[in-house]
Design an enzyme around this catalytic site. Structure first.
Site, PDB file in Angstrom:
ATOM      1  CD  GLU A 156      -3.338  -5.863   3.788  1.00 39.88           C
ATOM      2  OE1 GLU A 156      -2.696  -4.796   3.728  1.00 39.88           O
ATOM      3  OE2 GLU A 156      -3.471  -6.640   2.820  1.00 39.88           O
TER       4      GLU A 156
ATOM      5  CD  GLU B 267      -2.979  -1.011   2.280  1.00 45.73           C
ATOM      6  OE1 GLU B 267      -4.143  -0.648   2.030  1.00 45.73           O
ATOM      7  OE2 GLU B 267      -2.590  -1.304   3.426  1.00 45.73           O
TER       8      GLU B 267
END
Length: 267
Positions: free
Chosen positions: A132, A112
Site C-alpha cells: 500500500e 489483509e
C-alpha cells in the site's frame, strides 16, 4: 455487473459454505460492489444455523490482488471507505470460523482479508505482500496490526515499508499460515479443515472462536477471565451433555484423529 457475478456462494457439503471472489480478469481485486457482496454474504452465513465453517477463496490465478486501484483513483474516500469498514467489521463479528484458501497473489487488502480469517491455508506457489505505501496508502484493514502480532515489529516494518513480497514457504516459516499445501491444493486442504470443524459441537466451536479472536488482544489476566466466563456460559448445557454421552457410549477410545485430518505438507 450483478453481485452474484462478483461473488459465488456454494455449499459443497453439509455445514460448509464457500465464498469465491469472482473477478479473475482483475485478479479478484476488490471494488466497492465486491466488498458489499462479500459483507452481505458473510452477514447471511453468520446467522445461518446450518453453516458451521466458511471458506473464502478466489477464482482464477489469484486469491486477491487487493483494492481495485482503478476504481479508487476515481472515487472519493467517502464513496469507498464505508464498504471497507463494514467488510472488516462483519468479518470480525462472523459467528462462524473463517478459512482463507489462498493460491497465487494475496496482495494488499487481499492479504489483509486472508489475515483477518481465523485460519489461513496457502498453496505452495502463493505470494503475499502489503504494498500500500508504494501507492500512497497504508494497510488499514488490520494488516499492519495483525501482521506485526504474527511476525514481530521489525519484520512487519520491513514487509510494509519496503513493500516486500514473500512466498508461501517463508510465510509458513514466519508463522502466518495454518496449513502449507502443495501447489493448487489450498482449496482441498481448506475443505478438509472445514469438514473437521463442521463435525465439532457448534456452540463450543463458536465459543472457542470468540476466545481466540478476542483474547489475542487482551492482557493475559483478562484473556484468562474471558476463557472462564465463556466456559461458564456453555458448561452443563444440552450440547455438552449430549456429546459427552455420545462419547461415553463409545467406550474409552479417545482417538479423535482421522485420515482426512489437515496436515502441514512440505514438498
Amino acid at each position: 455487473m450483478a453481485s452474484g457475478d462478483l461473488l459465488q456462494l456454494s455449499r459443497p457439503e453439509a455445514g460448509i459454505a464457500v465464498l469465491t471472489l469472482a473477478r479473475p480478469a482483475a485478479h479478484n481485486a476488490m471494488n466497492v460492489a465486491l466488498r458489499v457482496a462479500l459483507a452481505d454474504r458473510l452477514d447471511a452465513v453468520s446467522s445461518d444455523q446450518t453453516v458451521r465453517a466458511v471458506i473464502i477463496g478466489g477464482k482464477g490465478l489469484s486469491f486477491s490482488a487487493g483494492s481495485d486501484l482503478k476504481e479508487a483513483a476515481r472515487l472519493d474516500p467517502a464513496e469507498r471507505s464505508p464498504s471497507w469498514s463494514r467488510l472488516w467489521s462483519v468479518l470480525e463479528d462472523c459467528s462462524k470460523p473463517t478459512i482463507a484458501a489462498v493460491e497465487g497473489r494475496a496482495f494488499g487488502a487481499g492479504f489483509e482479508l486472508a489475515l483477518a480469517c481465523d485460519l489461513l491455508v496457502a498453496g505452495r506457489s502463493a505470494r503475499f505482500a502489503l504494498p500500500e505505501v508504494r501507492f500512497g496508502f497504508v494497510p488499514a484493514g488490520g494488516g499492519a496490526s495483525r501482521l506485526s502480532r504474527l511476525v514481530g515489529k521489525h519484520r512487519a516494518m520491513r514487509l510494509i515499508l519496503a513493500a516486500e513480497e514473500i512466498d508461501a514457504v517463508e510465510a509458513d516459516a514466519l508463522g502466518m499460515l495454518s496449513t502449507l499445501a502443495p501447489e493448487g491444493e489450498a482449496s482441498r486442504e481448506a475443505m478438509i479443515l472445514a469438514r473437521r470443524i463442521a463435525a465439532m459441537p457448534p456452540r463450543a466451536t463458536a465459543a472457542a472462536t470468540t476466545i481466540l479472536r478476542r483474547g489475542l488482544g487482551m492482557p493475559l489476566l483478562e484473556a484468562l477471565q474471558l476463557e472462564r466466563r465463556t466456559l461458564a456460559e456453555i458448561d452443563g448445557g444440552d450440547e455438552q451433555r449430549n456429546y459427552a454421552a455420545s462419547f461415553a457410549a463409545r467406550g474409552d477410545r479417545q482417538d479423535v484423529g482421522d485420515e482426512d485430518a489437515p496436515h502441514k505438507t512440505h514438498c
